[in-house]
Enzyme design. Sequence first.
Site, short mmCIF file in Angstrom:
data_model
loop_
_atom_site.label_atom_id
_atom_site.label_comp_id
_atom_site.label_asym_id
_atom_site.label_seq_id
_atom_site.Cartn_x
_atom_site.Cartn_y
_atom_site.Cartn_z
N ARG A 195 0.85 -1.32 -0.08
CA ARG A 195 -0.11 0.04 -0.04
C ARG A 195 0.98 1.31 0.14
O ARG A 195 1.92 1.35 0.77
CB ARG A 195 -1.15 -0.06 1.26
CG ARG A 195 -1.85 -1.14 0.98
CD ARG A 195 -3.05 -1.01 2.22
NE ARG A 195 -3.77 -0.11 2.15
CZ ARG A 195 -4.78 0.12 2.99
NH1 ARG A 195 -4.72 -0.69 3.86
NH2 ARG A 195 -5.55 1.16 2.98
N ASP A 250 -15.30 3.30 2.77
CA ASP A 250 -14.91 1.97 3.03
C ASP A 250 -16.34 1.04 3.06
O ASP A 250 -16.39 -0.28 3.13
CB ASP A 250 -14.79 1.71 4.68
CG ASP A 250 -13.51 2.20 5.21
OD1 ASP A 250 -12.53 2.12 4.11
OD2 ASP A 250 -13.26 2.73 6.22
N ARG A 286 -13.54 -6.42 4.28
CA ARG A 286 -14.84 -5.70 3.56
C ARG A 286 -15.43 -6.30 2.26
O ARG A 286 -16.61 -6.49 2.20
CB ARG A 286 -14.53 -4.24 3.39
CG ARG A 286 -14.11 -3.70 4.83
CD ARG A 286 -14.40 -2.05 4.72
NE ARG A 286 -13.75 -1.42 5.75
CZ ARG A 286 -13.92 -1.49 6.96
NH1 ARG A 286 -15.04 -2.14 7.45
NH2 ARG A 286 -13.25 -0.86 7.91
C1 S3P Z 1 -9.45 5.49 8.16
C2 S3P Z 1 -9.69 6.40 6.90
C3 S3P Z 1 -9.82 5.81 5.70
C4 S3P Z 1 -10.49 4.36 5.65
C5 S3P Z 1 -10.02 3.61 6.68
C6 S3P Z 1 -9.63 4.31 8.29
C7 S3P Z 1 -8.94 6.25 9.42
O1 S3P Z 1 -8.63 5.61 4.67
O2 S3P Z 1 -10.51 3.69 4.56
O3 S3P Z 1 -10.56 2.32 6.82
O4 S3P Z 1 -9.35 5.78 10.50
O5 S3P Z 1 -8.47 7.46 9.33
P1 S3P Z 1 -8.22 6.84 4.02
O6 S3P Z 1 -7.71 7.87 5.12
O7 S3P Z 1 -6.75 6.57 3.51
O8 S3P Z 1 -9.09 7.22 2.96
#
Ligand code: S3P
Length: 441
Positions: free
Chosen positions: A131, A323, A395
Amino acid sequence: MASVTGRRLDWIVAPAPAPLRGVLRVPGDKSVSHRALMLAALAEGRSRIDGFLEGEDTRATSRILQQLGVHIEMPHDGSRVVDGVGLRGLQPCAQPLDCGNAGTGMRLLAGLLAGQRFDSTLVGDASLSRRPMRRVIEPLAAMGARIDSTQGLPPLRVRGDQSLRGTVLRTAVASAQVKSAILLAGLYAQGSTEVREPQPTRDYTERMLEAFGWPIDYGPGWARLQGGHALRACDVQVPADFSSAAFFMVAATLVPGSEIVLAGVGMNARRTGLLDVLRAMGAEIDIEAPRQQGGEPVADLRVRHASLRGIEVPVAHAPDMIDEFPALFVAAALAHGRTIVRGAAELRVKESDRIAVMAQALRALGARVEETTDGAVIEGGTLRGGVVDSHGDHRCAMSLAVAALRADAPVRIGDCANVATSFPGFEVLARQAGFDVGIGT
Ligand code: S3P
């Protein structure tokens, strides 16, 4: 793909034998649980966290903070008592710090560790190791941090003893993880740190910093704080995770005759985009007993079966339901008419490429799904049984279990062990609601 536990787990989910029923309480919010642990660790005094998510992601963060010298007790499941060490009290750890599957853990810890006087190494599982991390490395570097990576991928070697300076940072992607990493580094920076986002994202870090006594100014899409203050211990009540509730919201909407109540769900406005989109598609979801719990809005959600029609999902909703797209894809595949998703390219860099994984799986069940670079076009219809793969993405696995409820024969879903990263006990709760989930052999 290997799961964080090294186990391989397949599910076999049968078409819903009966309507879904019951009052369900899904586990605690993942985003809030990570942040509560981190801020409690850096605070002065003892904090108690209740409703804590006992998922593998948040447990990994807990273990890392213990490796850094923080005393954390677990009086019982879903509870943590954290003896904060103060902003400068973390101890170096020579071992790699293993975030498992958790992007939130790694990105937020990168910001927090950038401000320490010692070096640390953050590692993750196979999925996390693919990632993108430049999104945190670059803004943190602009504050004076030094983080080495392999072409922007983990492991991250975070160099300590850098003097961080506050600055104004405009993030390239709408990401609460990136914003939070910058704000956590900002606690250690000289002067003022300001983040500006292309679209507003969840504001848990901002709200929680405020609750732990750190002065901060923020609004939708921006936040600003100064270094040089202290965090004071605070008790945190974690709401039920909207993203975990989402699977049941879609399931009860899709299965004829269903009526369920999802209790105590976190309703932060930057998280509830799916609710608006499902309602625009015709869903019957009532918000009952709205209340405040530990500074966050929560409510009970009553969901009744309804037939859905396809829509064009407003692009502005994407960060507020980022999500929930895998679950939405399932709803769209069973709606009347066409659903168009755009502006969701971030889905391609989640725990899996969620556009590709969901499109492939739904097509295997007979749906008509066309992938686009930043979304999909989904023609609603019916689903048949078959064999699909979640590619180790929690998910996607749970969304495909929901799809199986309306297939005409059982669906075998491969590689589901990582569901434990965010939703331990999903199968148990799902059976309680009326799913027929078995384990594949
Ligand atoms: C999250 C932010 C989101 C989300 C992740 C949790 C967080 O990711 O997809 O499951 O806790 O800040 P991104 O900030 O990269 O979009």
